[in-house]
Scaffold this active site. Structure first.
Site, PDB file in Angstrom:
ATOM      1  N   LYS A 115       5.697   4.661  -1.223  1.00 41.70           N
ATOM      2  CA  LYS A 115       5.043   5.776  -1.890  1.00 41.70           C
ATOM      3  C   LYS A 115       3.679   5.387  -2.444  1.00 41.70           C
ATOM      4  O   LYS A 115       2.776   6.199  -2.502  1.00 41.70           O
ATOM      5  CB  LYS A 115       5.910   6.281  -3.044  1.00 41.70           C
ATOM      6  CG  LYS A 115       7.216   6.895  -2.599  1.00 41.70           C
ATOM      7  CD  LYS A 115       7.673   7.886  -3.647  1.00 41.70           C
ATOM      8  CE  LYS A 115       9.175   8.077  -3.591  1.00 41.70           C
ATOM      9  NZ  LYS A 115       9.897   7.077  -4.401  1.00 41.70           N
ATOM     10  N   LYS A 142       7.161  -7.069  -8.686  1.00 44.05           N
ATOM     11  CA  LYS A 142       6.486  -6.241  -9.689  1.00 44.05           C
ATOM     12  C   LYS A 142       5.766  -7.116 -10.725  1.00 44.05           C
ATOM     13  O   LYS A 142       4.686  -6.753 -11.190  1.00 44.05           O
ATOM     14  CB  LYS A 142       7.480  -5.294 -10.351  1.00 44.05           C
ATOM     15  CG  LYS A 142       7.905  -4.219  -9.352  1.00 44.05           C
ATOM     16  CD  LYS A 142       8.424  -2.974  -9.984  1.00 44.05           C
ATOM     17  CE  LYS A 142       8.486  -1.864  -8.951  1.00 44.05           C
ATOM     18  NZ  LYS A 142       9.795  -1.258  -8.814  1.00 44.05           N
ATOM     19  N   LYS A 170       6.456  -2.389   4.714  1.00 46.03           N
ATOM     20  CA  LYS A 170       7.160  -1.125   4.979  1.00 46.03           C
ATOM     21  C   LYS A 170       6.349   0.044   4.448  1.00 46.03           C
ATOM     22  O   LYS A 170       5.467  -0.133   3.606  1.00 46.03           O
ATOM     23  CB  LYS A 170       8.528  -1.165   4.299  1.00 46.03           C
ATOM     24  CG  LYS A 170       8.420  -1.292   2.788  1.00 46.03           C
ATOM     25  CD  LYS A 170       9.773  -1.389   2.135  1.00 46.03           C
ATOM     26  CE  LYS A 170       9.657  -1.691   0.653  1.00 46.03           C
ATOM     27  NZ  LYS A 170       9.696  -0.597  -0.268  1.00 46.03           N
TER      28      LYS A 170
END
Ligand code: AMP
Length: 334
Positions: free
Chosen positions: A200, A115, A197
């Site tokens: 969202k 992040k 992967k």
């Protein structure tokens, strides 16, 4: 006397539409576990604040995650299905656990480093202590099992570290929480582009959402990366082909999978046919869930009641835990 059921806890952030990774990494186990365990499942709205979403969208997103969980088979009468911010005890336990979590170990967390790399202007303390909040969510109910996908493995290790530290310092209050997938490896649902992967927010065209239309599902699957096929019998599969077979394993019948495995091994595979079959099976899997979600979302009052009832159940367990925590920590002065 009836044996006390083991306690289970897990959650999903309301940061966007749920996808196949959420389903096969987490929700499919929630649905199985609700039959045999004492389950607490939440919409993790506080966690989602770490990445500064537009909070005007929060309410709709929270309702959608609730509806998607129910459409997948979660029964709000069997589990406590609630919203994280409705348990104020979470914040109290998070505060105590923060004093047992060290800057160095938090900075080493893979999700934190990712992040920071993606959003260097938003390195806030909440992001750094994300695994501490997650630990508070889990042990607030003294949960033993945590059904999650592979991406959560490191967070669960940290949850055990913080839990053990608490128990060691103040006395045994909590069981050690473990990631759970019925003795199988934790699941990672790969993205359709062969890299990483399903998620969202990233790579939306390579992620299959439970809300995708039939046409969108077909379009995404048909665009999955392939090549001209193997030229040697029984050759190892390149990563992006292995990923397609992993996705087939989720929704296709064993006979279909075997058929394409055989075709691959004798070099006669036609990836166009394989992707058509996969798209068809994905549509058959996703469409009924999508239709149920649409129906559930129309009943906002019903969802409100579910959330309220879930919070009431979760509050009883949280209040009991915090009584034990304050006593163990010497914070009971009356
Ligand atoms: P999140 O969407 O990050 O709030 O995650 C909710 C749950 O879905 C967690 O248990 C994750 O481990 C799981 N999950 C998310 N993406 C995947 C994926 N691609 N494969 C397997 N599990 C996943």
């Amino acid at each position: 006397m009836e044996k006390k059921k083991d306690i289970v806890m897990s959650g999903i952030r309301p940061t966007g539409f749920l996808h196949l990774g959420n389903y096969f990494g987490a929700i499919s186990n929630y649905v199985k576990m609700q039959e045999e365990f004492n389950c607490f499942f939440m919409v993790a709205d506080l966690h989602s604040l770490t990445t500064h979403p537009d909070t005007k969208e929060l309410k709709a997103n929270v309702y959608r995650v609730l509806a998607e969980n129910i459409a997948c088979g979660l029964d709000p009468d069997k589990v406590a299905l609630y919203c994280q911010s409705h348990l104020s005890e979470t914040a109290e336990l998070y505060l105590y656990l923060n004093m047992m979590a060290y800057k160095g170990e938090l900075e080493k967390t893979t999700t934190f480093k990712d992040k920071v790399r993606l959003n260097p202007e938003n390195v806030n303390a909440g992001l750094l202590t994300y695994p501490v909040l997650q630990t508070a969510d889990i042990i607030l109910h003294r949960a033993k099992y945590v059904p999650v996908g592979k991406d959560q493995e490191q967070h669960l290790e940290m949850a055990r570290t913080f839990t053990n530290r608490f128990n060691h310092r103040y006395g045994e209050v909590f069981p050690e929480p473990v990631a759970f997938n019925y003795n199988q490896k934790l699941v990672k649902v790969p993205s359709l582009d062969g890299e990483g992967k399903m998620s969202k927010s990233e790579s939306q065209l390579a992620t299959l959402y439970l809300a995708d239309s039939d046409d969108m599902i077909i379009k995404k699957v048909m665009k999955a990366k392939t090549d001209s096929g193997p030229s040697e019998k029984n050759a190892p599969k390149p990563d992006y082909i292995e990923n397609i077979f992993t996705l087939m394993n989720l929704v296709c019948t064993p006979a279909t999978i075997q058929h394409f495995e055989d075709d691959y091994n004798n070099c006669s595979i036609r990836y166009g046919d394989l992707k058509k079959q996969l798209a068809c099976d994905m549509v058959n899997f996703i469409a009924p869930i999508r239709n149920k979600v649409d129906a559930i979302l129309k009943d906002e009052d019903g969802l409100k009641q579910i959330m309220k009832k879930g919070a009431e159940k979760a509050n009883i367990s949280a209040a009991e835990t915090m009584k034990q925590v304050r006593k163990a920590m010497g914070l009971n002065y009356f």
